[in-house]
Design a protein around this motif. Structure first.
Motif, PDB file in Angstrom:
ATOM      1  N   ALA A  15       0.819  -1.212   0.000  1.00 28.98           N
ATOM      2  CA  ALA A  15       0.000   0.000   0.000  1.00 28.98           C
ATOM      3  C   ALA A  15       0.853   1.262   0.000  1.00 28.98           C
ATOM      4  O   ALA A  15       0.434   2.308  -0.529  1.00 28.98           O
ATOM      5  CB  ALA A  15      -0.929  -0.001   1.213  1.00 28.98           C
ATOM      6  N   MET A  16       2.044   1.178   0.562  1.00 26.15           N
ATOM      7  CA  MET A  16       2.926   2.345   0.560  1.00 26.15           C
ATOM      8  C   MET A  16       3.244   2.789  -0.859  1.00 26.15           C
ATOM      9  O   MET A  16       3.450   3.988  -1.117  1.00 26.15           O
ATOM     10  CB  MET A  16       4.212   2.032   1.335  1.00 26.15           C
ATOM     11  N   GLY A  17       3.277   1.842  -1.792  1.00 27.26           N
ATOM     12  CA  GLY A  17       3.554   2.193  -3.180  1.00 27.26           C
ATOM     13  C   GLY A  17       2.457   3.029  -3.812  1.00 27.26           C
ATOM     14  O   GLY A  17       2.678   3.672  -4.844  1.00 27.26           O
ATOM     15  N   PHE A  18       1.267   3.016  -3.213  1.00 24.45           N
ATOM     16  CA  PHE A  18       0.145   3.815  -3.702  1.00 24.45           C
ATOM     17  C   PHE A  18      -0.113   5.022  -2.807  1.00 24.45           C
ATOM     18  O   PHE A  18      -1.162   5.663  -2.891  1.00 24.45           O
ATOM     19  CB  PHE A  18      -1.118   2.958  -3.777  1.00 24.45           C
ATOM     20  N   GLY A  19       0.851   5.317  -1.937  1.00 29.03           N
ATOM     21  CA  GLY A  19       0.716   6.462  -1.063  1.00 29.03           C
ATOM     22  C   GLY A  19      -0.193   6.244   0.129  1.00 29.03           C
ATOM     23  O   GLY A  19      -0.524   7.203   0.834  1.00 29.03           O
ATOM     24  N   GLU A  20      -0.613   4.988   0.375  1.00 26.51           N
ATOM     25  CA  GLU A  20      -1.482   4.684   1.509  1.00 26.51           C
ATOM     26  C   GLU A  20      -0.635   4.285   2.719  1.00 26.51           C
ATOM     27  O   GLU A  20       0.257   3.447   2.615  1.00 26.51           O
ATOM     28  CB  GLU A  20      -2.447   3.545   1.163  1.00 26.51           C
ATOM     29  N   LYS A  21      -0.936   4.875   3.859  1.00 23.37           N
ATOM     30  CA  LYS A  21      -0.154   4.614   5.076  1.00 23.37           C
ATOM     31  C   LYS A  21      -0.922   3.671   6.010  1.00 23.37           C
ATOM     32  O   LYS A  21      -1.314   4.037   7.117  1.00 23.37           O
ATOM     33  CB  LYS A  21       0.185   5.926   5.775  1.00 23.37           C
ATOM     34  N   LEU A  22      -1.131   2.456   5.520  1.00 27.37           N
ATOM     35  CA  LEU A  22      -1.849   1.488   6.342  1.00 27.37           C
ATOM     36  C   LEU A  22      -1.094   1.173   7.634  1.00 27.37           C
ATOM     37  O   LEU A  22      -1.704   0.781   8.626  1.00 27.37           O
ATOM     38  CB  LEU A  22      -2.080   0.204   5.553  1.00 27.37           C
ATOM     39  N   TYR A  23       0.221   1.351   7.607  1.00 34.72           N
ATOM     40  CA  TYR A  23       1.004   1.061   8.809  1.00 34.72           C
ATOM     41  C   TYR A  23       0.651   1.977   9.972  1.00 34.72           C
ATOM     42  O   TYR A  23       0.998   1.697  11.120  1.00 34.72           O
ATOM     43  CB  TYR A  23       2.500   1.157   8.512  1.00 34.72           C
ATOM     44  N   GLU A  24      -0.057   3.073   9.690  1.00 33.61           N
ATOM     45  CA  GLU A  24      -0.459   3.979  10.760  1.00 33.61           C
ATOM     46  C   GLU A  24      -1.692   3.491  11.511  1.00 33.61           C
ATOM     47  O   GLU A  24      -2.056   4.055  12.532  1.00 33.61           O
ATOM     48  CB  GLU A  24      -0.723   5.383  10.199  1.00 33.61           C
ATOM     49  N   HIS A  25      -2.344   2.444  11.005  1.00 31.73           N
ATOM     50  CA  HIS A  25      -3.544   1.961  11.681  1.00 31.73           C
ATOM     51  C   HIS A  25      -3.159   1.372  13.043  1.00 31.73           C
ATOM     52  O   HIS A  25      -2.241   0.552  13.139  1.00 31.73           O
ATOM     53  CB  HIS A  25      -4.246   0.897  10.840  1.00 31.73           C
ATOM     54  N   PRO A  26      -3.843   1.776  14.113  1.00 37.61           N
ATOM     55  CA  PRO A  26      -3.449   1.301  15.449  1.00 37.61           C
ATOM     56  C   PRO A  26      -3.536  -0.207  15.622  1.00 37.61           C
ATOM     57  O   PRO A  26      -2.819  -0.788  16.437  1.00 37.61           O
ATOM     58  CB  PRO A  26      -4.416   2.032  16.381  1.00 37.61           C
ATOM     59  N   ARG A  27      -4.408  -0.869  14.858  1.00 36.39           N
ATOM     60  CA  ARG A  27      -4.524  -2.317  15.029  1.00 36.39           C
ATOM     61  C   ARG A  27      -3.306  -3.052  14.487  1.00 36.39           C
ATOM     62  O   ARG A  27      -2.927  -4.103  15.014  1.00 36.39           O
ATOM     63  CB  ARG A  27      -5.793  -2.825  14.360  1.00 36.39           C
ATOM     64  N   LEU A  28      -2.689  -2.523  13.446  1.00 37.34           N
ATOM     65  CA  LEU A  28      -1.474  -3.148  12.934  1.00 37.34           C
ATOM     66  C   LEU A  28      -0.344  -2.976  13.934  1.00 37.34           C
ATOM     67  O   LEU A  28       0.381  -3.927  14.237  1.00 37.34           O
ATOM     68  CB  LEU A  28      -1.089  -2.569  11.578  1.00 37.34           C
ATOM     69  N   ARG A  29      -0.220  -1.779  14.463  1.00 39.36           N
ATOM     70  CA  ARG A  29       0.817  -1.588  15.492  1.00 39.36           C
ATOM     71  C   ARG A  29       0.576  -2.509  16.680  1.00 39.36           C
ATOM     72  O   ARG A  29       1.522  -3.068  17.254  1.00 39.36           O
ATOM     73  CB  ARG A  29       0.839  -0.133  15.960  1.00 39.36           C
ATOM     74  N   ALA A  30      -0.689  -2.680  17.075  1.00 35.98           N
ATOM     75  CA  ALA A  30      -0.996  -3.533  18.222  1.00 35.98           C
ATOM     76  C   ALA A  30      -0.544  -4.964  18.002  1.00 35.98           C
ATOM     77  O   ALA A  30      -0.128  -5.649  18.943  1.00 35.98           O
ATOM     78  CB  ALA A  30      -2.497  -3.495  18.509  1.00 35.98           C
ATOM     79  N   MET A  31      -0.595  -5.434  16.757  1.00 38.61           N
ATOM     80  CA  MET A  31      -0.153  -6.795  16.472  1.00 38.61           C
ATOM     81  C   MET A  31       1.350  -6.954  16.680  1.00 38.61           C
ATOM     82  O   MET A  31       1.834  -8.051  17.010  1.00 38.61           O
ATOM     83  CB  MET A  31      -0.528  -7.200  15.049  1.00 38.61           C
ATOM     84  N   PHE A  32       2.117  -5.889  16.484  1.00 43.78           N
ATOM     85  CA  PHE A  32       3.547  -5.920  16.772  1.00 43.78           C
ATOM     86  C   PHE A  32       3.816  -5.739  18.265  1.00 43.78           C
ATOM     87  O   PHE A  32       4.770  -6.286  18.808  1.00 43.78           O
ATOM     88  CB  PHE A  32       4.265  -4.800  16.016  1.00 43.78           C
ATOM     89  N   ASP A  33       2.977  -4.955  18.908  1.00 42.47           N
ATOM     90  CA  ASP A  33       3.220  -4.556  20.291  1.00 42.47           C
ATOM     91  C   ASP A  33       2.887  -5.663  21.289  1.00 42.47           C
ATOM     92  O   ASP A  33       3.625  -5.878  22.258  1.00 42.47           O
ATOM     93  CB  ASP A  33       2.401  -3.303  20.605  1.00 42.47           C
ATOM     94  N   ILE A  34       1.789  -6.384  21.058  1.00 41.96           N
ATOM     95  CA  ILE A  34       1.333  -7.335  22.074  1.00 41.96           C
ATOM     96  C   ILE A  34       2.310  -8.478  22.307  1.00 41.96           C
ATOM     97  O   ILE A  34       2.469  -8.923  23.452  1.00 41.96           O
ATOM     98  CB  ILE A  34      -0.092  -7.856  21.738  1.00 41.96           C
ATOM     99  N   PRO A  35       3.029  -8.988  21.308  1.00 45.91           N
ATOM    100  CA  PRO A  35       4.006 -10.048  21.617  1.00 45.91           C
ATOM    101  C   PRO A  35       5.095  -9.591  22.577  1.00 45.91           C
ATOM    102  O   PRO A  35       5.589 -10.389  23.379  1.00 45.91           O
ATOM    103  CB  PRO A  35       4.592 -10.419  20.251  1.00 45.91           C
ATOM    104  N   LEU A  36       5.486  -8.312  22.506  1.00 45.49           N
ATOM    105  CA  LEU A  36       6.526  -7.806  23.391  1.00 45.49           C
ATOM    106  C   LEU A  36       6.070  -7.802  24.835  1.00 45.49           C
ATOM    107  O   LEU A  36       6.885  -7.883  25.758  1.00 45.49           O
ATOM    108  CB  LEU A  36       6.930  -6.391  22.964  1.00 45.49           C
ATOM    109  N   LYS A  37       4.768  -7.710  25.060  1.00 46.50           N
ATOM    110  CA  LYS A  37       4.225  -7.724  26.409  1.00 46.50           C
ATOM    111  C   LYS A  37       3.954  -9.131  26.921  1.00 46.50           C
ATOM    112  O   LYS A  37       4.009  -9.390  28.116  1.00 46.50           O
ATOM    113  CB  LYS A  37       2.919  -6.919  26.453  1.00 46.50           C
ATOM    114  N   ALA A  38       3.620 -10.046  25.998  1.00 49.40           N
ATOM    115  CA  ALA A  38       3.108 -11.350  26.411  1.00 49.40           C
ATOM    116  C   ALA A  38       4.119 -12.490  26.285  1.00 49.40           C
ATOM    117  O   ALA A  38       3.814 -13.606  26.689  1.00 49.40           O
ATOM    118  CB  ALA A  38       1.855 -11.694  25.598  1.00 49.40           C
TER     119      ALA A  38
END
Length: 426
Positions: A29-52
């Motif tokens: 999506a970045m190739g089309f100028g879309e910043k899907l990585y800014e969606h909080p749910r995507l970040r949460a998928m990276f964040d929760i393993p660090l806690k659990a």
């Protein structure tokens, strides 16, 4: 998936499998100028393993999952570190030679350290409290606890929530326990779906560290977390399930303190039932003297729902009402590591069995301990787990109060007969 970030099926293998795909979509999506990585749910998928994750950087084999090592996904944390500033330790531990490292790798010295999670009681999704690290995974319904550092680090997990759809197991109030660098109480995990044991053993309740009623597996069910708090160095977790069996209430209370895990599991049934408290460990049982071992068939316990796959079943004769059994770690480098299991105030008519149970490769087999109470409407199992070293003297434990009473139960703990006493409410 809910906002706490853990994949809804409650299996870490599928969490990272899905996260890998999500990262590729966001990258495209970045190739089309879309910043899907800014969606909080995507970040949460990276964040929760660090806690659990467990203190050794692994994730337990929950539901249809194998044991997962976060270092295997260091390439994904190149992304997470570049876009969110999290996962620095994972990135530092890798060789940074992955495609994501080449495309997105950020200089470690230039990015700010990730903001530390807040402190307080863990009652909301993904929150972390005190120095204990209590993380509630609300969608799959699990609570993960880590406490301490280094050789003294401990961790536990209780599965109380949703079944997990096709990848779920019948395992309400399943308990996992990590101490002294070992996962002493582990989940059944999985084998390839085409393997006959997948449905014949691994999904069944008896393959997990919980309670079986009348020799049958639980129904698909969802329990409730009542408490997960850390106060003055004592961690308390309480969970219940009322629909795993018709007319039966399961209640598990856990206390983590002083290097020990205290487990109080109460069962209340509307009609007389046979109740099995089940524990599995990657350990070899140390022969207890003067206990007598009598061989029985697995079918004598139950002829269905996984029980027939138990091997070398033995009933222990001559155990006192308060007993201690010990297991030695059967993995590499653990010859002197021990798990002491104390069973206190045995319910009337209780029997204790040891058996071998199937497990995932490469271990292949685990030791199972089953405490059976026949024809009861109320049963209370009080257990103390202690990870220690070979030769460590047993603790002196005294239970004060009625185990079937949900309030006012005390445990006195002494390190040896003359040691200093600690008194806990459990």
């Amino acid at each position: 998936m809910k906002t706490d970030g853990f994949w809804f099926e409650g299996a870490w293998s599928y969490h990272f499998y899905t996260l890998e795909a999500q990262a590729v979509i966001a990258w495209a999506a970045m190739g089309f100028g879309e910043k899907l990585y800014e969606h909080p749910r995507l970040r949460a998928m990276f964040d929760i393993p660090l806690k659990a994750m467990l203190p050794d950087g692994t994730f337990p084999a929950l539901h249809d999952s194998k044991v997962v090592d976060i270092r295997s996904y260091a390439h994904l944390y190149e992304w997470a570190y570049a876009f969110y500033g999290i996962g620095e330790e994972i990135v530092r531990s890798s060789d940074r030679g992955s495609l994501y490292g080449v495309l997105f790798g950020a200089p470690l010295e230039t990015l700010p350290k990730a903001k530390q999670p807040g402190r307080g009681s863990a009652r909301e999704s993904g929150t972390v409290c005190d120095d204990a690290g209590i993380t509630v995974l609300s969608k799959p319904g699990m609570v993960s606890v880590t406490y301490g550092t280094g050789d003294e680090a401990q961790a536990l997990l209780v599965d109380y929530g949703e079944h997990g759809d096709w990848h779920g197991h019948y395992d309400k109030l399943n308990l996992l326990y990590y101490a002294r660098g070992r996962s002493w109480l582990a989940d059944a995990g999985m084998v390839p779906y085409g393997h006959e044991l997948h449905k014949a053993w691994y999904v069944h309740t008896v393959a997990h560290n919980t309670v079986v009623v009348n020799g049958r597996s639980q129904r698909e069910a969802c329990g409730r977390l009542r408490k997960a708090v850390s106060e003055a160095g004592i961690i308390r977790v309480e969970a219940e399930a009322e629909n795993a069996y018709e007319g039966v209430r399961l209640d598990r209370r856990l206390t983590l303190a002083g290097g020990l895990l205290v487990d109080v599991f109460r069962v209340t049934a509307g009609e007389p039932s046979t109740v099995d408290w089940v524990m599995h460990t990657q350990g070899n049982p140390v022969e207890a003297v003067p206990v007598r071992y009598t061989s029985v068939t697995a079918e004598a316990l139950s002829d269905t729902d996984g029980y027939p796959h138990l091997r070398q079943v033995r009933r222990l004769e001559g155990l006192p009402d308060d007993w201690m059994l010990e297991w030695s770690w059967n993995g590499e480098g653990g010859e002197d590591e021990r798990l002491q299991v104390y069973g206190l105030a045995a319910p009337r008519g209780a029997s204790v069995y040891l058996a071998e149970a199937p497990f995932m490769p490469p271990v292949q087999v685990r030791s199972a301990c089953i405490r059976r109470v026949p024809s009861c409407t109320r049963a209370a199992f009080v257990t103390v787990f202690r990870a220690c070293r070979k030769g460590d003297a047993p603790l002196s434990l005294q239970l004060i109060g009625d185990p079937s009473d949900s309030e006012g139960l005390l445990l006195e703990v002494r390190d040896g007969e003359q040691g200093k006493a600690m008194l806990w409410t459990v």
